[in-house]
Enzyme design. Structure first.
Site, PDB file in Angstrom:
ATOM      1  N   ASP A   1       0.862  -1.181   0.000  1.00  0.00           N
ATOM      2  CA  ASP A   1       0.000   0.000   0.000  1.00  0.00           C
ATOM      3  C   ASP A   1       0.907   1.243   0.000  1.00  0.00           C
ATOM      4  O   ASP A   1       1.452   1.600  -1.036  1.00  0.00           O
ATOM      5  CB  ASP A   1      -0.903  -0.099   1.243  1.00  0.00           C
ATOM      6  CG  ASP A   1      -1.974   0.968   1.318  1.00  0.00           C
ATOM      7  OD1 ASP A   1      -2.321   1.534   0.277  1.00  0.00           O
ATOM      8  OD2 ASP A   1      -2.474   1.234   2.426  1.00  0.00           O
TER       9      ASP A   1
ATOM     10  N   PHE B   1     -10.612  -0.268   0.043  1.00  0.00           N
ATOM     11  CA  PHE B   1     -10.248  -1.100   1.192  1.00  0.00           C
ATOM     12  C   PHE B   1     -10.802  -2.502   0.960  1.00  0.00           C
ATOM     13  O   PHE B   1     -12.007  -2.700   0.854  1.00  0.00           O
ATOM     14  CB  PHE B   1     -10.757  -0.514   2.507  1.00  0.00           C
ATOM     15  CG  PHE B   1     -10.134  -1.212   3.677  1.00  0.00           C
ATOM     16  CD1 PHE B   1      -8.835  -0.920   4.061  1.00  0.00           C
ATOM     17  CD2 PHE B   1     -10.805  -2.212   4.358  1.00  0.00           C
ATOM     18  CE1 PHE B   1      -8.218  -1.600   5.105  1.00  0.00           C
ATOM     19  CE2 PHE B   1     -10.209  -2.896   5.412  1.00  0.00           C
ATOM     20  CZ  PHE B   1      -8.913  -2.582   5.782  1.00  0.00           C
ATOM     21  N   VAL B   2      -9.903  -3.468   0.851  1.00  0.00           N
ATOM     22  CA  VAL B   2     -10.319  -4.836   0.525  1.00  0.00           C
ATOM     23  C   VAL B   2     -10.207  -5.760   1.736  1.00  0.00           C
ATOM     24  O   VAL B   2      -9.407  -5.520   2.639  1.00  0.00           O
ATOM     25  CB  VAL B   2      -9.487  -5.415  -0.650  1.00  0.00           C
ATOM     26  CG1 VAL B   2      -9.745  -4.641  -1.927  1.00  0.00           C
ATOM     27  CG2 VAL B   2      -8.002  -5.415  -0.320  1.00  0.00           C
TER      28      VAL B   2
ATOM     29  N   ARG C   1     -11.315 -12.613   7.182  1.00  0.00           N
ATOM     30  CA  ARG C   1     -10.146 -13.291   6.606  1.00  0.00           C
ATOM     31  C   ARG C   1     -10.552 -14.573   5.880  1.00  0.00           C
ATOM     32  O   ARG C   1      -9.846 -15.046   5.003  1.00  0.00           O
ATOM     33  CB  ARG C   1      -9.134 -13.654   7.705  1.00  0.00           C
ATOM     34  CG  ARG C   1      -8.440 -12.459   8.333  1.00  0.00           C
ATOM     35  CD  ARG C   1      -7.206 -12.917   9.088  1.00  0.00           C
ATOM     36  NE  ARG C   1      -6.737 -11.936  10.066  1.00  0.00           N
ATOM     37  CZ  ARG C   1      -5.932 -10.914   9.789  1.00  0.00           C
ATOM     38  NH1 ARG C   1      -5.522 -10.715   8.558  1.00  0.00           N
ATOM     39  NH2 ARG C   1      -5.546 -10.091  10.735  1.00  0.00           N
TER      40      ARG C   1
HETATM   41  P1  5GP Z   1       1.718  -0.324   3.848  1.00  0.00           P
HETATM   42  O1  5GP Z   1       2.689  -0.404   4.983  1.00  0.00           O
HETATM   43  O2  5GP Z   1       2.282  -0.684   2.506  1.00  0.00           O
HETATM   44  O3  5GP Z   1       0.990   0.998   3.826  1.00  0.00           O
HETATM   45  O4  5GP Z   1       0.558  -1.316   4.184  1.00  0.00           O
HETATM   46  C1  5GP Z   1       0.685  -2.628   4.080  1.00  0.00           C
HETATM   47  C2  5GP Z   1      -0.243  -3.337   5.020  1.00  0.00           C
HETATM   48  O5  5GP Z   1      -1.444  -2.617   5.296  1.00  0.00           O
HETATM   49  C3  5GP Z   1      -0.690  -4.608   4.343  1.00  0.00           C
HETATM   50  O6  5GP Z   1       0.212  -5.645   4.646  1.00  0.00           O
HETATM   51  C4  5GP Z   1      -2.046  -4.832   4.938  1.00  0.00           C
HETATM   52  O7  5GP Z   1      -1.892  -5.547   6.140  1.00  0.00           O
HETATM   53  C5  5GP Z   1      -2.565  -3.455   5.271  1.00  0.00           C
HETATM   54  N1  5GP Z   1      -3.501  -2.975   4.237  1.00  0.00           N
HETATM   55  C6  5GP Z   1      -3.279  -2.041   3.278  1.00  0.00           C
HETATM   56  N2  5GP Z   1      -4.355  -1.879   2.494  1.00  0.00           N
HETATM   57  C7  5GP Z   1      -5.288  -2.730   2.971  1.00  0.00           C
HETATM   58  C8  5GP Z   1      -6.625  -3.071   2.556  1.00  0.00           C
HETATM   59  O8  5GP Z   1      -7.203  -2.552   1.594  1.00  0.00           O
HETATM   60  N3  5GP Z   1      -7.250  -4.035   3.280  1.00  0.00           N
HETATM   61  C9  5GP Z   1      -6.674  -4.658   4.355  1.00  0.00           C
HETATM   62  N4  5GP Z   1      -7.397  -5.601   4.974  1.00  0.00           N
HETATM   63  N5  5GP Z   1      -5.425  -4.386   4.749  1.00  0.00           N
HETATM   64  C10 5GP Z   1      -4.741  -3.431   4.066  1.00  0.00           C
END
Ligand code: 5GP
Ligand code: MG
Length: 205
Positions: free
Chosen positions: A120, A169-170, A182
């Site tokens: 993300d 948001f998934v 999950r």
């Molecule tokens: P980052 O550190 O790259 O911003 O976020 C990564 C983590 O955020 C992912 O491993 C995941 O756990 C969580 N995350 C980011 N976007 C989503 C989303 O749309 N849905 C969910 N369930 N988790 C997300």
């Protein structure tokens, strides 16, 4: 590796089990598409690691279903060691990163493949790869099921990407909201009212 066609929010499949209909806006990536894409990812990874033993490091907990399906597509010797990392943020926003489960195996000299559910902002994988590189692996690559390219803060690219998705948001296929959803066998999109409930109306009285 070439990316599969990005699924679009306006092509959400709204056919889903009745039990999920109240919480989900629709299905973004159905089971069959996950299966097909993961088979291709497995082949690409197997080609790149021919003749090497790999240390697969999945991040808890969102990557577990992806891991289970991807592992069965990797026909070479490997070891698996889980790393626990959580981001404590508000609702669907990521916050401070906390490592909550350490590795048991030695990373030094290993060919490490980190597996995560979603890339993300890039904060998680940047921190994880920084920590692992300090342990002197022989090589280090990253593999994610989903990539929200438009959300990146700074630069970070994964070596293997399943699907590029828009900023939605998934949940499902291992991914949660408040520890729920999950178990869904597909990637779904949560209705905004589930994670951002409308404030209760003040009564005029
Ligand atoms: P980052 O550190 O790259 O911003 O976020 C990564 C983590 O955020 C992912 O491993 C995941 O756990 C969580 N995350 C980011 N976007 C989503 C989303 O749309 N849905 C969910 N369930 N988790 C997300
Ligand atoms: Mg995660």
């Amino acid at each position: 590796m070439p990316l599969s066609k990005p699924p679009l929010a306006d092509t959400l499949d709204r056919r889903m089990p009745a039990a999920h209909r109240s919480a989900l806006a629709g299905v973004l990536i159905p089971e069959a598409a996950l299966r097909r894409r993961i088979a291709l990812m497995g082949r690409a990874i197997a080609r790149d690691y021919a003749g090497k033993e790999v240390l697969v490091i999945p991040l808890l907990s969102g990557a577990v279903l992806f891991l289970a399906d991807l592992l069965r597509r990797l026909p070479f010797p490997l070891r698996v060691d889980f790393l626990g990392v959580s981001s404590y943020g508000q609702g669907t926003e990521s916050g401070d990163l906390v490592f909550n489960k350490d590795l048991q195996l030695d990373v030094r000299g290993a060919h490490v493949l980190v597996i995560d559910d979603i890339l993300d902002t890039g904060k998680t994988l940047r921190a994880v790869t920084g920590k692992l590189l300090a342990m002197k692996p022989a090589s280090l690559r990253t593999c994610v099921l989903l990539d929200k390219v438009g959300r990146r803060v700074g630069s970070f690219e994964a070596d293997y990407v399943g699907f590029r998705i828009p900023n939605l948001f998934v949940v499902g296929y291992g991914m949660d909201f408040a520890a729920r959803y999950r178990n869904l066998p597909y990637v779904g999109v949560l209705k905004p009212e589930v994670y951002a409930p409308k404030p209760a109306r003040r009564s005029a009285a």
